[in-house]
Design a protein around this motif. Sequence first.
Motif, short mmCIF file in Angstrom:
data_model
loop_
_atom_site.label_atom_id
_atom_site.label_comp_id
_atom_site.label_asym_id
_atom_site.label_seq_id
_atom_site.Cartn_x
_atom_site.Cartn_y
_atom_site.Cartn_z
N TYR A 19 48.45 34.64 41.57
CA TYR A 19 47.33 34.97 42.72
C TYR A 19 46.14 34.12 42.15
N ALA A 20 45.94 33.32 41.28
CA ALA A 20 45.08 32.97 40.82
C ALA A 20 44.15 32.07 41.71
N GLN A 21 44.84 31.49 42.59
CA GLN A 21 44.04 30.56 43.79
C GLN A 21 43.72 31.52 45.13
N GLU A 22 44.16 32.81 44.93
CA GLU A 22 43.96 33.37 46.14
C GLU A 22 42.49 34.22 46.23
N ALA A 23 41.99 34.04 47.63
CA ALA A 23 40.65 34.44 47.75
C ALA A 23 40.76 35.46 48.83
N PRO A 24 39.77 36.52 48.89
CA PRO A 24 38.47 36.48 48.06
C PRO A 24 38.73 36.93 46.69
N LYS A 25 38.05 36.49 45.70
CA LYS A 25 38.34 36.74 44.41
C LYS A 25 37.79 38.13 43.99
N LEU A 26 38.68 38.93 43.29
CA LEU A 26 38.44 40.20 43.09
C LEU A 26 37.51 40.29 41.77
N ASP A 27 36.27 40.74 41.62
CA ASP A 27 35.41 41.02 40.39
C ASP A 27 35.60 42.48 40.46
N LEU A 28 36.30 43.05 39.51
CA LEU A 28 36.48 44.55 39.32
C LEU A 28 35.10 45.30 39.11
N ARG A 29 34.23 44.87 38.29
CA ARG A 29 33.06 45.27 37.86
C ARG A 29 32.20 45.45 39.37
N SER A 30 32.30 44.61 40.26
CA SER A 30 31.37 44.51 41.55
C SER A 30 32.15 45.52 42.52
N PHE A 31 33.62 45.40 42.69
CA PHE A 31 34.10 46.20 43.69
C PHE A 31 34.09 47.72 43.38
N PHE A 32 34.20 48.14 42.03
CA PHE A 32 34.25 49.36 41.64
C PHE A 32 33.08 49.78 40.87
N ASN A 33 32.03 49.71 41.94
CA ASN A 33 30.61 50.19 41.55
C ASN A 33 30.02 50.57 42.70
N GLY A 34 29.62 52.10 42.46
CA GLY A 34 29.22 52.86 43.80
C GLY A 34 29.98 54.00 44.10
N SER A 35 30.05 54.36 45.38
CA SER A 35 31.01 55.21 46.12
C SER A 35 31.93 54.57 46.56
N LEU A 36 33.16 55.11 46.42
CA LEU A 36 34.39 54.48 47.12
C LEU A 36 35.40 55.75 47.75
N SER A 37 36.33 55.55 48.47
CA SER A 37 37.26 56.52 49.06
C SER A 37 38.47 55.71 49.21
N ALA A 38 39.44 56.64 49.09
CA ALA A 38 40.93 55.99 49.26
C ALA A 38 41.89 57.17 50.03
N LYS A 39 42.65 56.55 50.52
CA LYS A 39 43.76 57.44 51.19
C LYS A 39 45.15 56.59 50.82
N GLY A 40 46.27 57.47 50.37
CA GLY A 40 47.32 57.10 50.00
C GLY A 40 48.49 58.10 50.11
N MET A 41 49.71 57.61 49.66
CA MET A 41 50.94 58.35 49.51
C MET A 41 51.72 58.19 48.49
#
Length: 178
Positions: free
Chosen positions: A29-51
């Motif tokens: 997946y190296a050429q796939e966009a948008p590029k995931l920057d873990l430190r940027s995305f997981f910074n601040g408040s987040l929420s999730a829904k799952g099963m």
Amino acid sequence: MKTLHRRALLGAGVAIALTGCASPQVQDYAQEAPKLDLRSFFNGSLSAKGMFTDRSGRVVKRFTVRMDARWDGDTGVLDEHFQYSDGSTQRRVWRLRALGQGRFSGTADDVVGDAGGESAGNALRWNYTLALPVDGRVWHVALDDWMFLIDAHTILNRSALSKFGLHLGDVILVITKD
């Protein structure tokens, strides 16, 4: 000649079958966009829904998660608060470390040893063992955890759970930035 032809076809069939069984690698997946920057995305408040689904695909449990994430340089904390459909709750606090070149490590109280992660393009893959309470006992379950950045605010997460190499089920999760 017929025997040689059969052996060649059998060999080609085995090679194709083995290639089809090869699991994806994060570098796929190296050429796939948008590029995931873990430190940027997981910074601040987040929420999730799952099963969680069992090995047959039946939904066993649904849940929501509130997350608070922060980074200080290469060290991060992800504080997760789970609310399950059966009314139970759980908290997991991840302590994360960026190791460079897209590699990460993480620990949490219910994670056995260190989790190892690798990121490339829009993907992140974690591998770790979770101490999972089941019917009054604790099982050590292997997780193959994939995250894919869909857009600046959304990650799709799929985790395959296994024990002794046997597939137990999957966790499907949508994570959004608040």
